[in-house]
Design a protein around this motif. Structure first.
Motif, PDB file in Angstrom:
ATOM      1  N   ALA A 224      11.875  -4.024   4.403  1.00 33.32           N
ATOM      2  CA  ALA A 224      12.755  -4.243   3.252  1.00 33.32           C
ATOM      3  C   ALA A 224      13.456  -2.929   2.927  1.00 33.32           C
ATOM      4  CB  ALA A 224      11.952  -4.733   2.052  1.00 33.32           C
ATOM      5  N   MET A 225      14.583  -3.024   2.242  1.00 34.02           N
ATOM      6  CA  MET A 225      15.361  -1.839   1.935  1.00 34.02           C
ATOM      7  C   MET A 225      14.693  -1.016   0.832  1.00 34.02           C
ATOM      8  SD  MET A 225      18.525  -3.618  -0.136  1.00 34.02           S
ATOM      9  CE  MET A 225      19.338  -2.065  -0.485  1.00 34.02           C
ATOM     10  N   LEU A 226      14.860   0.289   0.909  1.00 32.75           N
ATOM     11  CA  LEU A 226      14.351   1.213  -0.100  1.00 32.75           C
ATOM     12  C   LEU A 226      15.518   2.075  -0.563  1.00 32.75           C
ATOM     13  CD1 LEU A 226      12.032   2.618  -1.666  1.00 32.75           C
ATOM     14  CD2 LEU A 226      11.667   4.043   0.373  1.00 32.75           C
ATOM     15  N   SER A 227      16.019   1.805  -1.749  1.00 25.29           N
ATOM     16  CA  SER A 227      17.150   2.565  -2.265  1.00 25.29           C
ATOM     17  C   SER A 227      16.670   3.889  -2.849  1.00 25.29           C
ATOM     18  CB  SER A 227      17.870   1.761  -3.355  1.00 25.29           C
ATOM     19  OG  SER A 227      17.040   1.667  -4.509  1.00 25.29           O
ATOM     20  N   PRO A 228      17.536   4.887  -2.938  1.00 22.72           N
ATOM     21  CA  PRO A 228      17.144   6.168  -3.548  1.00 22.72           C
ATOM     22  C   PRO A 228      16.618   6.004  -4.972  1.00 22.72           C
ATOM     23  CG  PRO A 228      19.215   6.409  -2.364  1.00 22.72           C
ATOM     24  CD  PRO A 228      18.902   4.944  -2.386  1.00 22.72           C
TER      25      PRO A 228
ATOM     26  N   LYS B 290       0.845  -1.188   0.000  1.00 23.18           N
ATOM     27  CA  LYS B 290       0.000   0.000   0.000  1.00 23.18           C
ATOM     28  C   LYS B 290       0.887   1.247   0.000  1.00 23.18           C
ATOM     29  CE  LYS B 290      -3.918  -2.227   2.259  1.00 23.18           C
ATOM     30  NZ  LYS B 290      -4.863  -2.215   3.397  1.00 23.18           N
ATOM     31  N   VAL B 291       0.293   2.343  -0.395  1.00 20.48           N
ATOM     32  CA  VAL B 291       1.065   3.590  -0.460  1.00 20.48           C
ATOM     33  C   VAL B 291       1.706   3.897   0.892  1.00 20.48           C
ATOM     34  CG1 VAL B 291       0.885   6.076  -0.825  1.00 20.48           C
ATOM     35  CG2 VAL B 291      -0.383   4.505  -2.310  1.00 20.48           C
ATOM     36  N   THR B 292       0.999   3.607   1.963  1.00 25.65           N
ATOM     37  CA  THR B 292       1.501   3.913   3.312  1.00 25.65           C
ATOM     38  C   THR B 292       2.626   2.985   3.761  1.00 25.65           C
ATOM     39  OG1 THR B 292      -0.341   2.567   4.160  1.00 25.65           O
ATOM     40  CG2 THR B 292      -0.657   4.950   4.105  1.00 25.65           C
ATOM     41  N   ASP B 293       2.937   1.951   2.981  1.00 21.87           N
ATOM     42  CA  ASP B 293       4.028   1.043   3.339  1.00 21.87           C
ATOM     43  C   ASP B 293       5.394   1.607   2.963  1.00 21.87           C
ATOM     44  OD1 ASP B 293       2.357  -0.928   4.396  1.00 21.87           O
ATOM     45  OD2 ASP B 293       2.025  -1.846   2.433  1.00 21.87           O
ATOM     46  N   ILE B 294       5.414   2.690   2.195  1.00 21.85           N
ATOM     47  CA  ILE B 294       6.682   3.295   1.767  1.00 21.85           C
ATOM     48  C   ILE B 294       7.087   4.364   2.778  1.00 21.85           C
ATOM     49  CG2 ILE B 294       7.896   4.453  -0.107  1.00 21.85           C
ATOM     50  CD1 ILE B 294       6.821   1.613  -0.733  1.00 21.85           C
ATOM     51  N   ASP B 295       8.185   4.107   3.476  1.00 26.09           N
ATOM     52  CA  ASP B 295       8.688   5.027   4.495  1.00 26.09           C
ATOM     53  C   ASP B 295       9.932   5.721   3.942  1.00 26.09           C
ATOM     54  OD1 ASP B 295       9.681   6.326   6.698  1.00 26.09           O
ATOM     55  OD2 ASP B 295       9.450   4.639   8.077  1.00 26.09           O
ATOM     56  N   SER B 296       9.706   6.859   3.290  1.00 22.01           N
ATOM     57  CA  SER B 296      10.829   7.555   2.648  1.00 22.01           C
ATOM     58  C   SER B 296      11.744   8.223   3.671  1.00 22.01           C
ATOM     59  CB  SER B 296      10.302   8.591   1.654  1.00 22.01           C
ATOM     60  OG  SER B 296       9.452   9.519   2.298  1.00 22.01           O
ATOM     61  N   ALA B 297      11.228   8.496   4.875  1.00 25.00           N
ATOM     62  CA  ALA B 297      12.062   9.118   5.905  1.00 25.00           C
ATOM     63  C   ALA B 297      13.129   8.151   6.400  1.00 25.00           C
ATOM     64  CB  ALA B 297      11.187   9.594   7.067  1.00 25.00           C
TER      65      ALA B 297
END
Length: 285
Positions: free
Chosen positions: A171-175, A147-154
């Motif tokens: 899970a990891m979120l790369s730039p 879901k959109v709210t699962d992305i924690d850009s901070a």
């Protein structure tokens, strides 16, 4: 629901579904188990009246019809559950034999192949979805359930809720992946398909997520358009993610956590490959 002493096929089906729901089986597992039992019922007639000889004949039939070991073993799991839990006949479940599957190393794409595949994806939504499967090492079902709210850009993390084994993890979120997801989010908003707190990758109807089948079709189309002759699936991207991290000297136990594995003996870990069989490539930035 009251089950008669000799339940009809529909009553047996409903009882089995209830048994699976009580145990928290996923939708895919429930669907697969029901399909396997229906196939068995079509072969013998009344599954609740099956004998040990019926099971033997059915497994011989599966082998002679050319069914591969994964299909046979999936059928064994479904029938064992059906006889042990739904019918309370564990004596029959012990008559089912699994087939040994030769251990094969997974197909790995080079970094260049991954970049070409993503560029050839059929549209920004699928480019972002397949990029997530690779960039975060997610299973196809985990990508579809985001879901959109699962992305924690901070914190540069992706929250994976109720992944395999009903476990939550990060899970990891790369730039690079974040930019890919932001590009899709802007396009999705423009199209009016991104609902508040809705699915990150909505299906044809925005209130439902993309299906695993749609993602599989997308990766096959992308591989064909990119002229990649290997048999690519969304899980290929997950395997490639693990291998490329290993090439960058990331500790294998860190990779284990990122993939959400409890054990190191998974095919996702290519530690038994020789240096000659590991593609020398970098992840696309």
């Amino acid at each position: 629901m009251t089950i008669p002493s000799h339940p009809s096929g529909s009553a047996l089906r409903e009882r089995m579904i209830e048994d699976m729901n009580v145990r928290g089986f996923t939708e895919d597992t429930r669907r697969n188990y029901i399909t396997c039992v229906k196939r068995f019922a079509a072969f013998i007639g009344s599954p609740d009246a099956a004998t040990a000889e019926d099971l033997r004949r059915f497994q011989v039939h599966q082998t002679e019809s050319g069914m591969r070991p994964p299909g046979i073993n999936s059928s064994v799991s479904a029938l064992r559950f059906f006889f042990t839990v739904t019918l309370d006949r564990p004596d029959l479940s012990r008559r089912l034999a699994t087939v040994h599957q030769p251990r094969k190393l997974p197909l790995i794409l080079s970094g260049e192949d991954v970049a070409r595949l993503l560029e050839a994806a059929p549209g920004p939504k699928y480019k972002a979805a397949l990029g997530t499967a690779y960039g975060a090492g997610l299973r196809v079902s985990e990508v579809a359930a985001l879901k959109v709210t699962d992305i924690d850009s901070a914190r540069m993390l992706i929250r994976v809720e109720q992944g395999k084994g009903r476990k939550d993890r990060q899970a990891m979120l790369s730039p690079h992946l974040l930019e890919l997801l932001r590009a899709w989010w802007r396009e999705g908003k423009r199209r009016g398909v991104m609902l508040p707190r809705g699915w990150l990758f909505p299906g044809r109807n925005p209130v439902t997520p993309l299906s695993s089948r749609q993602l599989n079709r997308a990766v096959h189309a992308a591989a064909e358009a990119a002229e990649i002759r290997k048999r690519v699936t969304p899980h290929t991207l997950r395997h490639s993610f693990a291998t490329h991290l290993l090439e960058q000297d990331i500790d294998i136990r860190v990779i284990q956590v990122l993939l959400g594995h409890a054990k190191l003996d998974s095919p996702a870990y290519p530690q038994e490959q020789s240096p000659e069989t590991i593609p020398c490539a970098h992840r696309p930035d």
